[in-house]
Design a protein around this motif. Structure first.
Motif, short mmCIF file in Angstrom:
data_model
loop_
_atom_site.label_atom_id
_atom_site.label_comp_id
_atom_site.label_asym_id
_atom_site.label_seq_id
_atom_site.Cartn_x
_atom_site.Cartn_y
_atom_site.Cartn_z
N GLU B 157 -17.79 4.17 28.63
CA GLU B 157 -16.40 3.99 29.08
C GLU B 157 -15.43 4.74 28.17
N ARG B 158 -15.65 4.64 26.88
CA ARG B 158 -14.77 5.31 25.93
C ARG B 158 -14.76 6.83 26.18
N ILE B 159 -15.91 7.37 26.44
CA ILE B 159 -16.02 8.81 26.67
C ILE B 159 -15.30 9.23 27.95
N LEU B 160 -15.57 8.50 29.02
CA LEU B 160 -14.98 8.89 30.31
C LEU B 160 -13.48 8.64 30.34
N GLN B 161 -13.04 7.58 29.64
CA GLN B 161 -11.62 7.24 29.65
C GLN B 161 -10.76 8.33 29.01
N GLN B 162 -11.36 9.10 28.09
CA GLN B 162 -10.64 10.22 27.48
C GLN B 162 -10.25 11.26 28.52
N LEU B 163 -10.93 11.23 29.66
CA LEU B 163 -10.80 12.33 30.62
C LEU B 163 -10.11 11.93 31.93
N THR B 164 -9.68 10.70 32.03
CA THR B 164 -9.07 10.28 33.30
C THR B 164 -7.95 9.26 33.08
N ASP B 165 -6.99 9.26 34.03
CA ASP B 165 -5.91 8.28 33.99
C ASP B 165 -6.29 7.00 34.73
N THR B 166 -7.35 7.06 35.50
CA THR B 166 -7.82 5.86 36.20
C THR B 166 -8.25 4.83 35.15
N ASP B 167 -7.80 3.58 35.32
CA ASP B 167 -8.17 2.53 34.36
C ASP B 167 -9.61 2.11 34.62
N LEU B 168 -10.51 2.60 33.79
CA LEU B 168 -11.94 2.32 34.02
C LEU B 168 -12.28 0.86 33.76
N GLY B 169 -11.51 0.23 32.89
CA GLY B 169 -11.74 -1.19 32.60
C GLY B 169 -11.59 -2.06 33.84
N ALA B 170 -10.82 -1.55 34.81
CA ALA B 170 -10.59 -2.31 36.04
C ALA B 170 -11.76 -2.18 37.02
N ILE B 171 -12.66 -1.24 36.74
CA ILE B 171 -13.83 -1.09 37.62
C ILE B 171 -14.93 -1.99 37.08
N LYS B 172 -15.08 -3.14 37.72
CA LYS B 172 -16.10 -4.09 37.27
C LYS B 172 -17.48 -3.67 37.78
N PHE B 173 -18.49 -4.38 37.30
CA PHE B 173 -19.87 -4.09 37.67
C PHE B 173 -20.04 -4.07 39.19
N PHE B 174 -20.67 -3.02 39.69
CA PHE B 174 -20.91 -2.83 41.12
C PHE B 174 -19.63 -2.69 41.94
N ARG B 175 -18.58 -2.19 41.27
CA ARG B 175 -17.38 -1.78 42.00
C ARG B 175 -17.16 -0.31 41.69
N PHE B 176 -16.27 0.30 42.44
CA PHE B 176 -16.04 1.72 42.21
C PHE B 176 -14.63 2.12 42.58
N ALA B 177 -14.25 3.30 42.13
CA ALA B 177 -12.95 3.87 42.48
C ALA B 177 -13.21 5.23 43.11
N GLN B 178 -12.42 5.55 44.13
CA GLN B 178 -12.53 6.86 44.77
C GLN B 178 -11.35 7.69 44.29
N ASP B 179 -11.39 8.96 44.53
CA ASP B 179 -10.29 9.84 44.13
C ASP B 179 -9.97 9.76 42.64
N VAL B 180 -10.99 9.72 41.82
CA VAL B 180 -10.78 9.72 40.37
C VAL B 180 -10.70 11.17 39.89
N LYS B 181 -9.60 11.49 39.22
CA LYS B 181 -9.44 12.83 38.66
C LYS B 181 -10.04 12.84 37.26
#
Lengths: 128, 370
Positions: B157-181
Protein backbone atom coordinates in the motif's frame (compact mmCIF):
# COMPACT_ATOMS: atom_id res chain seq x y z
CA UNK A 1 29.53 -20.67 -15.01
CA UNK A 2 32.40 -22.37 -13.28
CA UNK A 3 33.84 -25.56 -14.85
CA UNK A 4 37.09 -26.48 -13.08
CA UNK A 5 39.74 -27.91 -15.43
CA UNK A 6 40.87 -30.67 -13.07
CA UNK A 7 37.51 -32.49 -12.92
CA UNK A 8 35.68 -34.93 -15.16
CA UNK A 9 32.00 -34.50 -16.00
CA UNK A 10 28.95 -36.51 -16.98
CA UNK A 11 26.27 -35.36 -19.39
CA UNK A 12 23.88 -35.55 -16.44
CA UNK A 13 25.84 -32.68 -14.83
CA UNK A 14 27.79 -34.57 -12.19
CA UNK A 15 31.44 -33.89 -11.62
CA UNK A 16 34.03 -36.53 -10.71
CA UNK A 17 37.37 -35.87 -9.04
CA UNK A 18 40.12 -38.47 -9.04
CA UNK A 19 41.71 -38.89 -5.61
CA UNK A 20 44.26 -41.69 -5.79
CA UNK A 21 42.20 -44.83 -6.31
CA UNK A 22 38.92 -43.20 -5.24
CA UNK A 23 36.48 -40.82 -6.86
CA UNK A 24 34.72 -37.87 -5.29
CA UNK A 25 31.36 -36.97 -6.88
CA UNK A 26 29.07 -33.94 -6.84
CA UNK A 27 26.87 -31.86 -9.14
CA UNK A 28 28.08 -29.01 -11.30
CA UNK A 29 27.67 -25.28 -10.97
CA UNK A 30 25.38 -25.38 -14.00
CA UNK A 31 23.18 -28.02 -12.36
CA UNK A 32 22.77 -26.11 -9.10
CA UNK A 33 21.99 -22.93 -11.00
CA UNK A 34 19.32 -24.68 -13.06
CA UNK A 35 17.74 -26.23 -9.96
CA UNK A 36 17.66 -23.05 -7.88
CA UNK A 37 17.55 -23.09 -4.08
CA UNK A 38 18.42 -26.59 -2.92
CA UNK A 39 16.48 -27.54 0.21
CA UNK A 40 17.06 -31.27 0.51
CA UNK A 41 19.69 -33.79 -0.53
CA UNK A 42 19.13 -37.52 -0.34
CA UNK A 43 22.28 -39.63 -0.52
CA UNK A 44 23.09 -43.34 -0.33
CA UNK A 45 24.79 -44.88 2.69
CA UNK A 46 28.36 -45.98 3.10
CA UNK A 47 28.62 -49.49 1.69
CA UNK A 48 25.92 -49.01 -0.97
CA UNK A 49 26.81 -49.82 -4.55
CA UNK A 50 26.45 -47.22 -7.29
CA UNK A 51 25.60 -48.51 -10.73
CA UNK A 52 26.56 -46.52 -13.82
CA UNK A 53 23.75 -44.24 -15.05
CA UNK A 54 21.36 -45.44 -12.34
CA UNK A 55 19.89 -43.02 -9.77
CA UNK A 56 21.79 -43.01 -6.47
CA UNK A 57 20.06 -40.15 -4.69
CA UNK A 58 18.19 -36.96 -5.30
CA UNK A 59 18.48 -33.23 -4.95
CA UNK A 60 15.36 -31.21 -4.22
CA UNK A 61 14.89 -27.55 -4.85
CA UNK A 62 11.92 -25.57 -3.59
CA UNK A 63 10.14 -26.49 -6.78
CA UNK A 64 11.29 -29.90 -7.98
CA UNK A 65 13.06 -33.18 -7.34
CA UNK A 66 16.00 -34.19 -9.52
CA UNK A 67 17.61 -37.59 -9.46
CA UNK A 68 21.35 -37.98 -9.19
CA UNK A 69 22.69 -40.40 -11.80
CA UNK A 70 25.84 -42.35 -11.05
CA UNK A 71 28.64 -41.23 -13.39
CA UNK A 72 30.48 -44.49 -12.58
CA UNK A 73 29.83 -47.79 -10.83
CA UNK A 74 31.42 -48.39 -7.46
CA UNK A 75 31.11 -48.80 -3.74
CA UNK A 76 30.31 -45.80 -1.53
CA UNK A 77 33.05 -45.30 1.06
CA UNK A 78 32.18 -41.81 2.25
CA UNK A 79 29.03 -39.63 2.29
CA UNK A 80 28.87 -35.90 2.91
CA UNK A 81 26.72 -35.78 6.04
CA UNK A 82 26.95 -31.96 6.15
CA UNK A 83 24.45 -31.75 3.30
CA UNK A 84 21.70 -33.11 5.50
CA UNK A 85 21.65 -29.93 7.57
CA UNK A 86 23.18 -27.58 5.00
CA UNK A 87 21.74 -28.40 1.58
CA UNK A 88 22.43 -24.78 0.60
CA UNK A 89 26.12 -25.79 0.24
CA UNK A 90 25.09 -27.21 -3.14
CA UNK A 91 24.27 -23.69 -4.31
CA UNK A 92 27.10 -21.98 -2.51
CA UNK A 93 29.96 -24.35 -3.15
CA UNK A 94 29.07 -27.11 -5.64
CA UNK A 95 32.68 -28.25 -6.18
CA UNK A 96 34.01 -27.98 -2.64
CA UNK A 97 31.66 -28.07 0.34
CA UNK A 98 28.91 -29.88 -1.55
CA UNK A 99 30.75 -33.00 -2.65
CA UNK A 100 28.23 -35.80 -2.25
CA UNK A 101 29.92 -39.19 -2.12
CA UNK A 102 33.32 -40.82 -2.44
CA UNK A 103 33.33 -44.17 -4.24
CA UNK A 104 35.76 -46.95 -5.01
CA UNK A 105 35.20 -47.47 -8.73
CA UNK A 106 34.57 -51.01 -9.85
CA UNK A 107 35.43 -50.37 -13.49
CA UNK A 108 38.15 -47.81 -14.21
CA UNK A 109 37.34 -47.96 -17.93
CA UNK A 110 34.12 -46.04 -17.23
CA UNK A 111 36.25 -42.95 -16.57
CA UNK A 112 37.12 -42.83 -20.24
CA UNK A 113 33.46 -42.18 -21.04
CA UNK A 114 33.38 -39.02 -18.90
CA UNK A 115 33.98 -35.58 -20.37
CA UNK A 116 36.82 -33.20 -19.71
CA UNK A 117 36.04 -29.56 -18.87
CA UNK A 118 36.17 -28.45 -22.48
CA UNK A 119 33.85 -31.18 -23.70
CA UNK A 120 31.44 -30.49 -20.85
CA UNK A 121 31.38 -26.83 -21.75
CA UNK A 122 30.39 -27.93 -25.24
CA UNK A 123 27.46 -29.88 -23.79
CA UNK A 124 26.31 -26.78 -21.91
CA UNK A 125 26.54 -24.62 -25.00
CA UNK A 126 24.36 -27.10 -26.85
CA UNK A 127 21.75 -26.97 -24.09
CA UNK A 128 21.40 -23.22 -24.18
CA UNK B 1 9.11 -26.32 -28.09
CA UNK B 2 5.78 -25.26 -29.52
CA UNK B 3 4.83 -21.61 -29.67
CA UNK B 4 4.39 -20.42 -26.13
CA UNK B 5 2.18 -17.47 -25.36
CA UNK B 6 3.79 -14.38 -23.94
CA UNK B 7 2.37 -11.64 -21.77
CA UNK B 8 2.90 -7.97 -22.67
CA UNK B 9 5.74 -7.96 -20.11
CA UNK B 10 7.83 -10.70 -21.66
CA UNK B 11 10.54 -8.36 -22.92
CA UNK B 12 10.75 -6.65 -19.51
CA UNK B 13 11.62 -9.78 -17.61
CA UNK B 14 13.91 -11.04 -20.29
CA UNK B 15 15.80 -7.79 -19.77
CA UNK B 16 16.12 -8.44 -16.05
CA UNK B 17 17.51 -11.93 -16.64
CA UNK B 18 14.55 -13.93 -15.42
CA UNK B 19 14.52 -17.67 -15.98
CA UNK B 20 11.35 -18.53 -17.89
CA UNK B 21 9.53 -21.84 -18.19
CA UNK B 22 6.55 -23.32 -20.00
CA UNK B 23 3.66 -22.80 -17.61
CA UNK B 24 0.47 -24.18 -19.11
CA UNK B 25 1.46 -22.98 -22.56
CA UNK B 26 2.81 -19.62 -21.38
CA UNK B 27 6.45 -18.60 -21.33
CA UNK B 28 6.59 -17.13 -17.82
CA UNK B 29 9.31 -16.26 -15.30
CA UNK B 30 9.79 -18.98 -12.68
CA UNK B 31 12.30 -16.85 -10.81
CA UNK B 32 14.17 -13.57 -11.06
CA UNK B 33 16.79 -14.08 -8.34
CA UNK B 34 15.91 -17.08 -6.17
CA UNK B 35 12.58 -18.53 -5.09
CA UNK B 36 13.49 -18.44 -1.39
CA UNK B 37 14.72 -14.87 -1.59
CA UNK B 38 11.70 -13.68 -3.59
CA UNK B 39 9.38 -15.43 -1.16
CA UNK B 40 11.04 -13.68 1.76
CA UNK B 41 10.89 -10.27 0.07
CA UNK B 42 7.15 -10.65 -0.49
CA UNK B 43 6.55 -11.68 3.13
CA UNK B 44 8.64 -8.88 4.62
CA UNK B 45 8.56 -6.01 2.08
CA UNK B 46 6.81 -6.23 -1.26
CA UNK B 47 6.88 -8.16 -4.51
CA UNK B 48 5.63 -7.39 -8.00
CA UNK B 49 4.14 -10.23 -10.06
CA UNK B 50 3.16 -10.32 -13.71
CA UNK B 51 -0.06 -12.31 -13.78
CA UNK B 52 -1.23 -11.12 -17.17
CA UNK B 53 -1.67 -14.72 -18.27
CA UNK B 54 -4.83 -14.90 -16.12
CA UNK B 55 -8.02 -14.97 -18.19
CA UNK B 56 -10.69 -12.25 -18.11
CA UNK B 57 -14.24 -12.99 -19.17
CA UNK B 58 -16.78 -10.18 -19.36
CA UNK B 59 -20.42 -10.99 -18.61
CA UNK B 60 -23.01 -8.29 -19.28
CA UNK B 61 -26.70 -7.91 -20.01
CA UNK B 62 -29.94 -7.58 -18.04
CA UNK B 63 -29.99 -11.24 -16.95
CA UNK B 64 -26.32 -11.44 -15.93
CA UNK B 65 -26.99 -11.74 -12.22
CA UNK B 66 -29.52 -14.57 -12.59
CA UNK B 67 -27.26 -16.33 -15.07
CA UNK B 68 -24.17 -16.16 -12.86
CA UNK B 69 -26.19 -17.20 -9.83
CA UNK B 70 -27.10 -20.41 -11.64
CA UNK B 71 -23.59 -21.31 -12.77
CA UNK B 72 -21.37 -20.25 -9.84
CA UNK B 73 -21.31 -21.64 -6.31
CA UNK B 74 -21.09 -18.45 -4.26
CA UNK B 75 -23.98 -16.00 -3.86
CA UNK B 76 -23.70 -13.38 -6.61
CA UNK B 77 -26.62 -11.39 -5.18
CA UNK B 78 -24.36 -10.39 -2.26
CA UNK B 79 -22.21 -8.35 -4.62
CA UNK B 80 -22.58 -4.63 -5.13
CA UNK B 81 -20.57 -2.53 -7.60
CA UNK B 82 -16.87 -2.34 -6.71
CA UNK B 83 -16.93 -5.53 -4.71
CA UNK B 84 -15.32 -8.81 -5.67
CA UNK B 85 -16.11 -12.37 -4.67
CA UNK B 86 -14.18 -15.64 -4.66
CA UNK B 87 -16.32 -18.30 -6.30
CA UNK B 88 -16.23 -21.50 -8.34
CA UNK B 89 -18.03 -23.27 -11.13
CA UNK B 90 -18.76 -26.97 -10.78
CA UNK B 91 -19.95 -29.80 -12.96
CA UNK B 92 -23.20 -31.51 -12.03
CA UNK B 93 -21.17 -34.25 -10.28
CA UNK B 94 -19.55 -31.67 -8.00
CA UNK B 95 -16.13 -31.71 -9.73
CA UNK B 96 -14.64 -28.27 -10.28
CA UNK B 97 -14.59 -26.43 -13.60
CA UNK B 98 -12.52 -23.59 -12.12
CA UNK B 99 -12.14 -21.27 -9.16
CA UNK B 100 -12.01 -17.54 -9.81
CA UNK B 101 -12.90 -14.03 -8.72
CA UNK B 102 -15.98 -12.15 -9.93
CA UNK B 103 -15.66 -8.38 -10.01
CA UNK B 104 -18.98 -6.52 -10.09
CA UNK B 105 -18.16 -3.49 -12.21
CA UNK B 106 -21.73 -2.13 -12.31
CA UNK B 107 -25.29 -3.44 -12.34
CA UNK B 108 -25.36 -6.36 -14.79
CA UNK B 109 -21.71 -5.90 -15.60
CA UNK B 110 -19.29 -8.50 -14.27
CA UNK B 111 -15.66 -9.38 -14.90
CA UNK B 112 -14.59 -12.95 -14.18
CA UNK B 113 -10.85 -13.44 -13.61
CA UNK B 114 -10.05 -17.08 -14.21
CA UNK B 115 -7.05 -19.41 -14.25
CA UNK B 116 -4.97 -18.98 -17.40
CA UNK B 117 -4.95 -22.64 -18.40
CA UNK B 118 -8.73 -22.82 -17.94
CA UNK B 119 -9.70 -19.70 -19.85
CA UNK B 120 -10.94 -21.40 -23.00
CA UNK B 121 -12.58 -24.24 -21.10
CA UNK B 122 -14.36 -21.76 -18.82
CA UNK B 123 -15.49 -19.60 -21.70
CA UNK B 124 -16.96 -22.61 -23.48
CA UNK B 125 -18.63 -23.82 -20.31
CA UNK B 126 -20.11 -20.39 -19.70
CA UNK B 127 -21.46 -20.14 -23.25
CA UNK B 128 -22.73 -23.73 -23.32
CA UNK B 129 -24.69 -23.25 -20.14
CA UNK B 130 -26.16 -19.88 -21.03
CA UNK B 131 -29.88 -20.50 -21.33
CA UNK B 132 -30.55 -16.82 -21.94
CA UNK B 133 -30.45 -15.02 -25.27
CA UNK B 134 -27.27 -13.14 -26.15
CA UNK B 135 -29.24 -9.94 -25.65
CA UNK B 136 -30.02 -10.97 -22.10
CA UNK B 137 -26.55 -12.28 -21.29
CA UNK B 138 -23.49 -11.51 -23.36
CA UNK B 139 -20.23 -13.39 -22.63
CA UNK B 140 -16.92 -12.21 -24.01
CA UNK B 141 -13.41 -13.52 -23.55
CA UNK B 142 -11.45 -10.28 -23.16
CA UNK B 143 -8.24 -11.86 -21.82
CA UNK B 144 -6.04 -10.36 -24.50
CA UNK B 145 -7.10 -6.80 -23.64
CA UNK B 146 -5.85 -6.85 -20.08
CA UNK B 147 -2.56 -6.97 -18.32
CA UNK B 148 -2.64 -7.86 -14.64
CA UNK B 149 0.05 -7.04 -12.11
CA UNK B 150 -0.03 -8.12 -8.49
CA UNK B 151 1.68 -5.92 -5.91
CA UNK B 152 1.87 -7.95 -2.71
CA UNK B 153 3.44 -7.61 0.69
CA UNK B 154 3.27 -5.48 3.84
CA UNK B 155 4.66 -2.43 2.02
CA UNK B 156 2.39 -2.76 -1.03
CA UNK B 157 0.00 0.00 0.00
CA UNK B 158 2.78 2.41 0.88
CA UNK B 159 4.42 1.86 -2.50
CA UNK B 160 1.27 2.24 -4.57
CA UNK B 161 0.00 5.21 -2.57
CA UNK B 162 3.08 7.19 -3.66
CA UNK B 163 1.74 6.96 -7.20
CA UNK B 164 -1.96 7.70 -6.92
CA UNK B 165 -4.44 10.17 -5.42
CA UNK B 166 -6.99 7.42 -4.88
CA UNK B 167 -7.22 6.66 -1.16
CA UNK B 168 -6.04 3.06 -1.10
CA UNK B 169 -6.85 2.71 2.59
CA UNK B 170 -10.52 2.98 1.62
CA UNK B 171 -10.25 -0.13 -0.56
CA UNK B 172 -10.97 -2.92 1.90
CA UNK B 173 -10.28 -6.61 1.35
CA UNK B 174 -12.09 -7.92 -1.75
CA UNK B 175 -13.17 -4.45 -2.81
CA UNK B 176 -11.81 -2.42 -5.67
CA UNK B 177 -11.71 0.97 -7.31
CA UNK B 178 -12.05 1.64 -11.03
CA UNK B 179 -10.53 4.56 -12.90
CA UNK B 180 -7.46 4.71 -10.68
CA UNK B 181 -4.78 6.99 -12.11
CA UNK B 182 -1.29 5.68 -11.43
CA UNK B 183 1.63 8.05 -11.97
CA UNK B 184 1.59 9.61 -15.40
CA UNK B 185 0.11 6.55 -17.12
CA UNK B 186 -2.64 7.90 -19.41
CA UNK B 187 -4.92 4.90 -19.07
CA UNK B 188 -6.60 4.35 -15.69
CA UNK B 189 -6.52 1.01 -13.89
CA UNK B 190 -8.77 -1.18 -11.81
CA UNK B 191 -7.17 -1.76 -8.41
CA UNK B 192 -8.48 -4.43 -6.04
CA UNK B 193 -7.30 -5.43 -2.60
CA UNK B 194 -6.91 -9.10 -3.44
CA UNK B 195 -4.03 -11.49 -3.98
CA UNK B 196 -2.64 -14.98 -3.95
CA UNK B 197 0.16 -14.74 -1.41
CA UNK B 198 -1.40 -14.50 2.05
CA UNK B 199 -0.09 -10.94 2.34
CA UNK B 200 -1.84 -7.60 2.09
CA UNK B 201 -1.67 -6.19 -1.40
CA UNK B 202 -3.34 -5.32 -4.65
CA UNK B 203 -4.09 -6.69 -8.05
CA UNK B 204 -4.00 -4.10 -10.79
CA UNK B 205 -5.75 -4.49 -14.15
CA UNK B 206 -4.73 -2.22 -16.97
CA UNK B 207 -4.86 -1.99 -20.75
CA UNK B 208 -2.12 -4.31 -22.03
CA UNK B 209 -0.43 -1.47 -23.93
CA UNK B 210 0.48 0.19 -20.63
CA UNK B 211 1.67 -2.94 -18.85
CA UNK B 212 5.37 -2.19 -19.33
CA UNK B 213 4.98 1.42 -18.20
CA UNK B 214 3.20 0.32 -15.04
CA UNK B 215 5.68 -2.49 -14.34
CA UNK B 216 8.69 -0.20 -14.68
CA UNK B 217 7.08 2.65 -12.76
CA UNK B 218 6.23 0.41 -9.81
CA UNK B 219 9.68 -1.16 -9.71
CA UNK B 220 11.31 2.25 -9.89
CA UNK B 221 9.13 3.87 -7.20
CA UNK B 222 9.13 0.76 -5.03
CA UNK B 223 12.88 0.23 -5.07
CA UNK B 224 13.44 2.34 -1.95
CA UNK B 225 10.96 0.10 -0.10
CA UNK B 226 12.70 -3.05 -1.28
CA UNK B 227 10.21 -3.97 -4.00
CA UNK B 228 11.41 -6.70 -6.37
CA UNK B 229 9.93 -8.62 -9.29
CA UNK B 230 8.76 -12.09 -8.26
CA UNK B 231 8.41 -15.24 -10.35
CA UNK B 232 5.90 -18.06 -10.40
CA UNK B 233 8.06 -20.27 -8.17
CA UNK B 234 7.63 -17.97 -5.19
CA UNK B 235 4.01 -17.28 -6.15
CA UNK B 236 3.40 -20.99 -5.67
CA UNK B 237 5.18 -21.28 -2.31
CA UNK B 238 3.47 -18.12 -1.03
CA UNK B 239 -0.03 -19.29 -1.97
CA UNK B 240 0.73 -22.76 -0.64
CA UNK B 241 1.74 -21.53 2.83
CA UNK B 242 -1.44 -19.46 2.95
CA UNK B 243 -3.50 -22.52 1.93
CA UNK B 244 -4.88 -20.90 -1.21
CA UNK B 245 -6.04 -23.57 -3.65
CA UNK B 246 -4.32 -24.10 -6.98
CA UNK B 247 -6.49 -25.50 -9.76
CA UNK B 248 -4.97 -28.74 -11.03
CA UNK B 249 -3.70 -29.57 -7.54
CA UNK B 250 -6.15 -28.85 -4.71
CA UNK B 251 -9.03 -28.52 -7.18
CA UNK B 252 -9.76 -30.43 -10.37
CA UNK B 253 -12.54 -31.98 -12.40
CA UNK B 254 -12.53 -34.79 -9.83
CA UNK B 255 -12.12 -32.71 -6.66
CA UNK B 256 -15.07 -30.71 -5.35
CA UNK B 257 -14.72 -27.42 -3.50
CA UNK B 258 -16.23 -29.05 -0.40
CA UNK B 259 -13.50 -31.69 -0.40
CA UNK B 260 -10.94 -28.90 -0.86
CA UNK B 261 -12.26 -27.09 2.21
CA UNK B 262 -13.83 -24.20 0.28
CA UNK B 263 -17.32 -24.55 1.75
CA UNK B 264 -17.35 -20.81 2.54
CA UNK B 265 -17.64 -20.17 -1.21
CA UNK B 266 -20.40 -22.71 -1.84
CA UNK B 267 -23.86 -21.46 -0.84
CA UNK B 268 -25.96 -24.57 -1.22
CA UNK B 269 -29.09 -22.82 0.05
CA UNK B 270 -29.01 -19.84 -2.30
CA UNK B 271 -31.20 -21.54 -4.93
CA UNK B 272 -30.37 -23.83 -7.79
CA UNK B 273 -26.99 -23.88 -9.52
CA UNK B 274 -24.99 -26.47 -11.43
CA UNK B 275 -23.62 -29.09 -9.05
CA UNK B 276 -25.84 -28.01 -6.15
CA UNK B 277 -27.37 -31.40 -5.47
CA UNK B 278 -24.05 -33.21 -4.99
CA UNK B 279 -22.41 -30.32 -3.16
CA UNK B 280 -25.35 -29.93 -0.76
CA UNK B 281 -25.10 -33.62 0.10
CA UNK B 282 -21.36 -33.23 0.71
CA UNK B 283 -21.96 -30.24 2.97
CA UNK B 284 -24.68 -32.02 4.96
CA UNK B 285 -23.13 -35.46 5.24
CA UNK B 286 -19.48 -34.50 4.99
CA UNK B 287 -17.40 -35.33 1.90
CA UNK B 288 -15.71 -38.73 1.57
CA UNK B 289 -12.32 -37.02 1.30
CA UNK B 290 -10.92 -33.93 2.92
CA UNK B 291 -7.92 -31.74 2.33
CA UNK B 292 -5.51 -31.62 5.28
CA UNK B 293 -2.15 -30.10 6.05
CA UNK B 294 0.67 -32.54 6.76
CA UNK B 295 4.12 -32.08 8.20
CA UNK B 296 6.85 -34.64 7.58
CA UNK B 297 8.24 -36.34 10.66
CA UNK B 298 10.84 -38.28 8.68
CA UNK B 299 13.27 -36.47 6.43
CA UNK B 300 11.76 -35.89 3.00
CA UNK B 301 9.55 -33.51 1.11
CA UNK B 302 5.98 -34.36 0.10
CA UNK B 303 5.25 -33.52 -3.54
CA UNK B 304 2.19 -33.27 -5.77
CA UNK B 305 0.91 -36.74 -6.63
CA UNK B 306 2.72 -38.75 -3.94
CA UNK B 307 0.52 -41.44 -2.39
CA UNK B 308 -0.66 -41.21 1.20
CA UNK B 309 -0.92 -44.51 3.07
CA UNK B 310 -2.36 -45.63 6.37
CA UNK B 311 -1.72 -49.11 7.75
CA UNK B 312 -0.43 -50.10 4.33
CA UNK B 313 -3.58 -48.97 2.50
CA UNK B 314 -3.66 -46.11 0.03
CA UNK B 315 -5.88 -43.44 1.60
CA UNK B 316 -5.21 -40.38 -0.51
CA UNK B 317 -2.56 -38.31 -2.23
CA UNK B 318 -0.51 -35.16 -1.82
CA UNK B 319 -1.92 -32.21 -3.78
CA UNK B 320 0.94 -29.74 -3.10
CA UNK B 321 4.09 -29.86 -1.05
CA UNK B 322 7.46 -28.27 -0.61
CA UNK B 323 9.85 -27.07 2.03
CA UNK B 324 8.09 -24.00 3.36
CA UNK B 325 10.46 -21.06 2.93
CA UNK B 326 8.85 -19.22 5.86
CA UNK B 327 8.59 -22.13 8.30
CA UNK B 328 11.57 -24.14 7.00
CA UNK B 329 9.47 -27.28 7.43
CA UNK B 330 8.67 -29.99 4.92
CA UNK B 331 4.92 -29.67 4.59
CA UNK B 332 2.15 -30.54 2.21
CA UNK B 333 -1.55 -30.54 1.50
CA UNK B 334 -3.13 -33.94 1.04
CA UNK B 335 -6.58 -35.13 0.07
CA UNK B 336 -7.35 -38.08 2.35
CA UNK B 337 -10.27 -40.20 3.56
CA UNK B 338 -12.30 -38.09 5.91
CA UNK B 339 -11.96 -40.40 8.91
CA UNK B 340 -8.21 -39.75 8.80
CA UNK B 341 -8.58 -36.00 8.34
CA UNK B 342 -7.96 -35.16 11.98
CA UNK B 343 -5.29 -33.12 13.70
CA UNK B 344 -2.35 -35.19 14.94
CA UNK B 345 -3.35 -38.16 12.77
CA UNK B 346 -0.20 -39.97 11.61
CA UNK B 347 -0.06 -40.75 7.89
CA UNK B 348 2.59 -42.33 5.70
CA UNK B 349 3.75 -40.60 2.54
CA UNK B 350 5.24 -42.64 -0.25
CA UNK B 351 8.25 -40.55 -1.27
CA UNK B 352 9.48 -42.38 -4.37
CA UNK B 353 10.65 -45.75 -2.98
CA UNK B 354 10.49 -44.79 0.69
CA UNK B 355 7.57 -44.74 3.13
CA UNK B 356 7.93 -41.73 5.40
CA UNK B 357 5.94 -40.69 8.45
CA UNK B 358 4.00 -37.46 8.59
CA UNK B 359 1.38 -35.94 10.85
CA UNK B 360 -1.75 -33.89 10.16
CA UNK B 361 -1.31 -30.26 11.21
CA UNK B 362 -3.42 -27.11 11.12
CA UNK B 363 -3.82 -24.97 8.03
CA UNK B 364 -3.12 -22.37 6.86
CA UNK B 365 0.56 -23.01 7.54
CA UNK B 366 1.14 -19.27 7.51
CA UNK B 367 -1.10 -16.40 8.56
CA UNK B 368 0.10 -12.82 8.42
CA UNK B 369 -0.07 -10.59 11.47
CA UNK B 370 -2.70 -7.93 11.00
Amino acid sequence: MSIPKDLLYSKEHEWVKKEDDKLRIGITDFAQDELGDIVFVELPEVGDELELNEPFGSVESVKTVSELYAPVSGKVVEVNADLEDSPEFVNESPYEKAWMVVVEPSDEAQLDELLNAEAYEGVLNDEE
Amino acid sequence: MTDLQRTPLYSEYKKSGAKTIDFGGWDLPVQFSSIKQEHEVTRTKAGLFDVSHMGEIHVTGPKSKEYLQGITTNDVTKLVPNRAQYTLMCYSDGGTVDDFIIYMLAENDYLLVVNAANTNKDYEWLVENNTYSTKEVSINNVSDDYAQLALQGPLAERILQQLTDTDLGAIKFFRFAQDVKIGNIPESALVSRTGYTGEDGFEIYIDKDYASDLWNLLLEKGANQGLEPIGLGARDTLRFEANLALYGQELSTTISPIEAGLTFAVKVDKGDFIGREVLKKQVEEGPDRKLVGIEMIDKGIPRHGYKVLYEGEEVGFVTSGTQSPTLKKNIGLALVKRELAQLDQQLTVQVRNRELDSVVIKTPFYRREK
